[in-house]
Design a protein around this motif. Sequence first.
Motif, PDB file in Angstrom:
ATOM      1  N   MET A  52       1.170  -1.078   0.206  1.00  9.27           N
ATOM      2  CA  MET A  52       0.319   0.094  -0.489  1.00  9.27           C
ATOM      3  C   MET A  52       0.693   0.673   0.204  1.00  9.27           C
ATOM      4  SD  MET A  52      -3.365   1.029   2.918  1.00  9.27           S
ATOM      5  CE  MET A  52      -1.646   1.037   3.810  1.00  9.27           C
ATOM      6  N   TYR A  53       0.502   1.848  -0.418  1.00  8.71           N
ATOM      7  CA  TYR A  53       0.997   3.362  -0.970  1.00  8.71           C
ATOM      8  C   TYR A  53       0.320   4.543   0.106  1.00  8.71           C
ATOM      9  CZ  TYR A  53       3.358   6.997  -2.669  1.00  8.71           C
ATOM     10  OH  TYR A  53       4.187   8.631  -3.145  1.00  8.71           O
ATOM     11  N   GLU A  54       1.080   5.097  -0.103  1.00  6.60           N
ATOM     12  CA  GLU A  54       0.462   5.896   1.049  1.00  6.60           C
ATOM     13  C   GLU A  54       1.142   7.668   1.067  1.00  6.60           C
ATOM     14  OE1 GLU A  54      -1.210   5.607   5.169  1.00  6.60           O
ATOM     15  OE2 GLU A  54      -0.191   6.878   6.290  1.00  6.60           O
ATOM     16  N   MET A  55      -0.088   8.290   0.717  1.00  3.54           N
ATOM     17  CA  MET A  55       1.474   9.697   0.762  1.00  3.54           C
ATOM     18  C   MET A  55      -0.684  10.636   1.789  1.00  3.54           C
ATOM     19  SD  MET A  55       1.117  10.624  -2.911  1.00  3.54           S
ATOM     20  CE  MET A  55      -0.663  10.203  -3.560  1.00  3.54           C
ATOM     21  N   SER A  56       0.238  11.680   1.988  1.00  5.94           N
ATOM     22  CA  SER A  56      -0.312  12.222   3.968  1.00  5.94           C
ATOM     23  C   SER A  56      -0.002  13.828   3.592  1.00  5.94           C
ATOM     24  CB  SER A  56       0.461  12.837   5.123  1.00  5.94           C
ATOM     25  OG  SER A  56      -0.204  12.906   5.770  1.00  5.94           O
ATOM     26  N   PHE A  57      -0.967  14.585   3.796  1.00  6.26           N
ATOM     27  CA  PHE A  57      -0.648  16.300   3.816  1.00  6.26           C
ATOM     28  C   PHE A  57      -1.278  17.180   5.104  1.00  6.26           C
ATOM     29  CE2 PHE A  57      -1.475  14.205   0.161  1.00  6.26           C
ATOM     30  CZ  PHE A  57      -0.471  14.970  -1.151  1.00  6.26           C
ATOM     31  N   ALA A  58      -1.450  17.548   5.162  1.00  2.00           N
ATOM     32  CA  ALA A  58      -1.751  18.323   6.127  1.00  2.00           C
ATOM     33  C   ALA A  58      -3.078  20.226   6.017  1.00  2.00           C
ATOM     34  CB  ALA A  58      -0.411  19.533   7.240  1.00  2.00           C
ATOM     35  N   ALA A  59      -3.640  19.764   6.763  1.00  2.00           N
ATOM     36  CA  ALA A  59      -4.530  21.138   6.315  1.00  2.00           C
ATOM     37  C   ALA A  59      -5.229  20.910   7.588  1.00  2.00           C
ATOM     38  CB  ALA A  59      -5.288  20.886   5.782  1.00  2.00           C
ATOM     39  N   GLY A  60      -6.634  22.277   7.907  1.00  4.51           N
ATOM     40  CA  GLY A  60      -7.323  22.362   8.770  1.00  4.51           C
ATOM     41  C   GLY A  60      -8.317  21.478   8.499  1.00  4.51           C
ATOM     42  N   GLU A  61      -9.214  21.480  10.056  1.00 10.09           N
ATOM     43  CA  GLU A  61     -10.003  20.254  10.355  1.00 10.09           C
ATOM     44  C   GLU A  61     -11.650  20.464   9.991  1.00 10.09           C
ATOM     45  OE1 GLU A  61     -11.891  18.677  14.171  1.00 10.09           O
ATOM     46  OE2 GLU A  61      -9.995  18.502  14.154  1.00 10.09           O
ATOM     47  N   PRO A  62     -12.180  19.216   8.954  1.00  9.52           N
ATOM     48  CA  PRO A  62     -13.072  19.572   8.861  1.00  9.52           C
ATOM     49  C   PRO A  62     -13.890  20.157   9.747  1.00  9.52           C
ATOM     50  CG  PRO A  62     -12.814  17.821   7.620  1.00  9.52           C
ATOM     51  CD  PRO A  62     -11.253  18.481   9.133  1.00  9.52           C
ATOM     52  N   GLN A  63     -15.047  21.533   9.362  1.00 12.31           N
ATOM     53  CA  GLN A  63     -15.885  21.470  10.298  1.00 12.31           C
ATOM     54  C   GLN A  63     -17.244  20.585  10.596  1.00 12.31           C
ATOM     55  OE1 GLN A  63     -14.664  23.511  12.915  1.00 12.31           O
ATOM     56  NE2 GLN A  63     -13.380  23.332  11.795  1.00 12.31           N
ATOM     57  N   GLU A  64     -17.890  20.289   9.716  1.00 14.17           N
ATOM     58  CA  GLU A  64     -19.383  19.652   9.793  1.00 14.17           C
ATOM     59  C   GLU A  64     -18.968  17.992   9.269  1.00 14.17           C
ATOM     60  OE1 GLU A  64     -21.530  20.764  11.681  1.00 14.17           O
ATOM     61  OE2 GLU A  64     -20.743  22.296  11.388  1.00 14.17           O
ATOM     62  N   ASP A  65     -18.087  18.152   7.569  1.00 15.60           N
ATOM     63  CA  ASP A  65     -17.908  16.994   7.163  1.00 15.60           C
ATOM     64  C   ASP A  65     -17.090  16.606   7.220  1.00 15.60           C
ATOM     65  OD1 ASP A  65     -18.148  14.682   5.664  1.00 15.60           O
ATOM     66  OD2 ASP A  65     -19.986  15.305   3.717  1.00 15.60           O
ATOM     67  N   ARG A  66     -16.596  15.565   7.794  1.00 10.16           N
ATOM     68  CA  ARG A  66     -14.875  14.805   7.385  1.00 10.16           C
ATOM     69  C   ARG A  66     -15.267  13.585   6.887  1.00 10.16           C
ATOM     70  NH1 ARG A  66     -14.601  15.087  14.721  1.00 10.16           N
ATOM     71  NH2 ARG A  66     -15.524  17.054  15.140  1.00 10.16           N
ATOM     72  N   VAL A  67     -16.103  13.537   5.927  1.00  7.12           N
ATOM     73  CA  VAL A  67     -15.673  12.146   4.921  1.00  7.12           C
ATOM     74  C   VAL A  67     -15.803  12.368   3.787  1.00  7.12           C
ATOM     75  CG1 VAL A  67     -17.935  10.263   4.295  1.00  7.12           C
ATOM     76  CG2 VAL A  67     -17.402  10.737   6.567  1.00  7.12           C
ATOM     77  N   HIS A  68     -16.531  13.328   3.438  1.00  3.67           N
ATOM     78  CA  HIS A  68     -16.702  13.664   1.847  1.00  3.67           C
ATOM     79  C   HIS A  68     -15.657  15.065   1.303  1.00  3.67           C
ATOM     80  CE1 HIS A  68     -20.346  11.792   2.363  1.00  3.67           C
ATOM     81  NE2 HIS A  68     -20.266  11.856   1.021  1.00  3.67           N
ATOM     82  N   VAL A  69     -14.356  14.293   1.823  1.00  2.00           N
ATOM     83  CA  VAL A  69     -12.829  15.615   1.304  1.00  2.00           C
ATOM     84  C   VAL A  69     -12.567  15.861   0.635  1.00  2.00           C
ATOM     85  CG1 VAL A  69     -12.184  15.463   4.356  1.00  2.00           C
ATOM     86  CG2 VAL A  69     -11.002  13.702   2.277  1.00  2.00           C
ATOM     87  N   GLU A  70     -12.578  16.928   0.122  1.00  2.00           N
ATOM     88  CA  GLU A  70     -11.808  16.453  -1.159  1.00  2.00           C
ATOM     89  C   GLU A  70     -10.860  16.576  -1.904  1.00  2.00           C
ATOM     90  OE1 GLU A  70     -13.726  20.314  -4.125  1.00  2.00           O
ATOM     91  OE2 GLU A  70     -14.392  21.098  -2.192  1.00  2.00           O
ATOM     92  N   LEU A  71     -10.359  15.632  -1.292  1.00  2.00           N
ATOM     93  CA  LEU A  71      -9.017  15.268  -2.117  1.00  2.00           C
ATOM     94  C   LEU A  71      -9.378  14.104  -2.528  1.00  2.00           C
ATOM     95  CD1 LEU A  71      -5.796  15.511  -1.118  1.00  2.00           C
ATOM     96  CD2 LEU A  71      -6.096  14.070   0.484  1.00  2.00           C
ATOM     97  N   SER A  72      -8.235  14.197  -3.920  1.00  2.00           N
ATOM     98  CA  SER A  72      -7.820  13.108  -4.994  1.00  2.00           C
ATOM     99  C   SER A  72      -6.620  12.791  -5.596  1.00  2.00           C
ATOM    100  CB  SER A  72      -9.254  12.819  -5.911  1.00  2.00           C
ATOM    101  OG  SER A  72      -9.480  13.677  -6.929  1.00  2.00           O
ATOM    102  N   ALA A  73      -6.192  11.548  -5.766  1.00  2.00           N
ATOM    103  CA  ALA A  73      -5.860  11.133  -6.717  1.00  2.00           C
ATOM    104  C   ALA A  73      -5.533  10.416  -8.139  1.00  2.00           C
ATOM    105  CB  ALA A  73      -4.207  10.301  -6.256  1.00  2.00           C
ATOM    106  N   LEU A  74      -5.880  10.557  -9.177  1.00  2.00           N
ATOM    107  CA  LEU A  74      -5.140   9.743 -10.479  1.00  2.00           C
ATOM    108  C   LEU A  74      -3.815   9.385 -10.839  1.00  2.00           C
ATOM    109  CD1 LEU A  74      -6.965   9.112 -13.120  1.00  2.00           C
ATOM    110  CD2 LEU A  74      -5.343  10.739 -13.511  1.00  2.00           C
ATOM    111  N   PHE A  75      -3.710   7.473 -10.749  1.00  3.52           N
ATOM    112  CA  PHE A  75      -2.521   7.255 -10.746  1.00  3.52           C
ATOM    113  C   PHE A  75      -3.188   6.441 -11.925  1.00  3.52           C
ATOM    114  CE2 PHE A  75      -2.887   7.375  -6.313  1.00  3.52           C
ATOM    115  CZ  PHE A  75      -1.560   7.141  -5.687  1.00  3.52           C
ATOM    116  N   GLU A  76      -1.755   6.368 -12.932  1.00  5.43           N
ATOM    117  CA  GLU A  76      -2.061   5.525 -14.011  1.00  5.43           C
ATOM    118  C   GLU A  76      -0.676   4.883 -14.822  1.00  5.43           C
ATOM    119  OE1 GLU A  76      -1.886   7.260 -19.083  1.00  5.43           O
ATOM    120  OE2 GLU A  76      -2.220   8.232 -17.614  1.00  5.43           O
ATOM    121  N   LYS A  77      -0.910   3.771 -15.139  1.00  7.21           N
ATOM    122  CA  LYS A  77      -0.258   2.597 -15.935  1.00  7.21           C
ATOM    123  C   LYS A  77      -0.103   2.304 -17.150  1.00  7.21           C
ATOM    124  CE  LYS A  77       3.274  -1.276 -14.204  1.00  7.21           C
ATOM    125  NZ  LYS A  77       2.640  -2.526 -15.518  1.00  7.21           N
ATOM    126  N   ASP A  78       0.212   2.173 -17.686  1.00  2.41           N
ATOM    127  CA  ASP A  78       0.392   1.981 -19.108  1.00  2.41           C
ATOM    128  C   ASP A  78      -1.079   2.292 -20.348  1.00  2.41           C
ATOM    129  OD1 ASP A  78       2.916   0.337 -19.248  1.00  2.41           O
ATOM    130  OD2 ASP A  78       1.653  -1.318 -17.730  1.00  2.41           O
TER     131      ASP A  78
END
Length: 249
Positions: free
Chosen positions: A1-27
Amino acid sequence: MYEMSFAAGEPQEDRVHVELSALFEKDGRTTTVKGFYAGNGSYRLRFLPLEAGTYTYRVTGNLPDGSAEGFRRIGEQGSVTAEPAIKGACSLVRAAGTRFVCADDSRFQPFGTTVYALIHQGRERLEETFETLRQSPFNKIRFCLFPKHFEFNHNEPELFAFEREGDGWNTRKPVPADWELLDDTIKRLGELEIQADLILFHPYDRWGFAALTGEQRLDYLEYLCRRLGAYPNIWWSLANEYDQLDHIT
């Protein structure tokens, strides 16, 4: 498993649907993974490569912070290389016809046991169970994400998956300490080459988790998949004794 971490503030109401995603591509093949809020200002992305080779990735996101604009824009690119599976080690298991195989194509013969309340019995009992598993022949263990109320399981858990709200649960506010315990348990099982067969719903309940609304169940599954979906040794069991969950169609 590959993991990346980012620091920012705490979501106030919704801690589930955070706006963070990554697109991985191979071949020419792409995989999109969504990030999750892990607590203490930490956001993470997890990716499980399904074959050896180099993957390029592009991360995008808008995370809350204390600035005048109110968010931190994320934009990163890079690559990660997945090495071939180690011969004789079995983490990722797949179905191949009528049998199970490990990533190195060797046969996996499931020999499982159940410890439904594994993470809800207290740390001392959890450590005792891990010590027993180290000496056992089991390579798969089936357990529940939510606590279990049944014979021999009448204790009150130290932690719950979500914050209490009135008489119910706020499924948009996961409790970081509970999910960290679950993370750690799955990792440790993986180190013992044990598959984590995780039961997502069950009726053995006195806390109200079996009675979550449809919207709450979707919140729960969204966070669950974002956080745990990249573990190579996890198996999903949608429900145990599903026919007793008579309010769910």
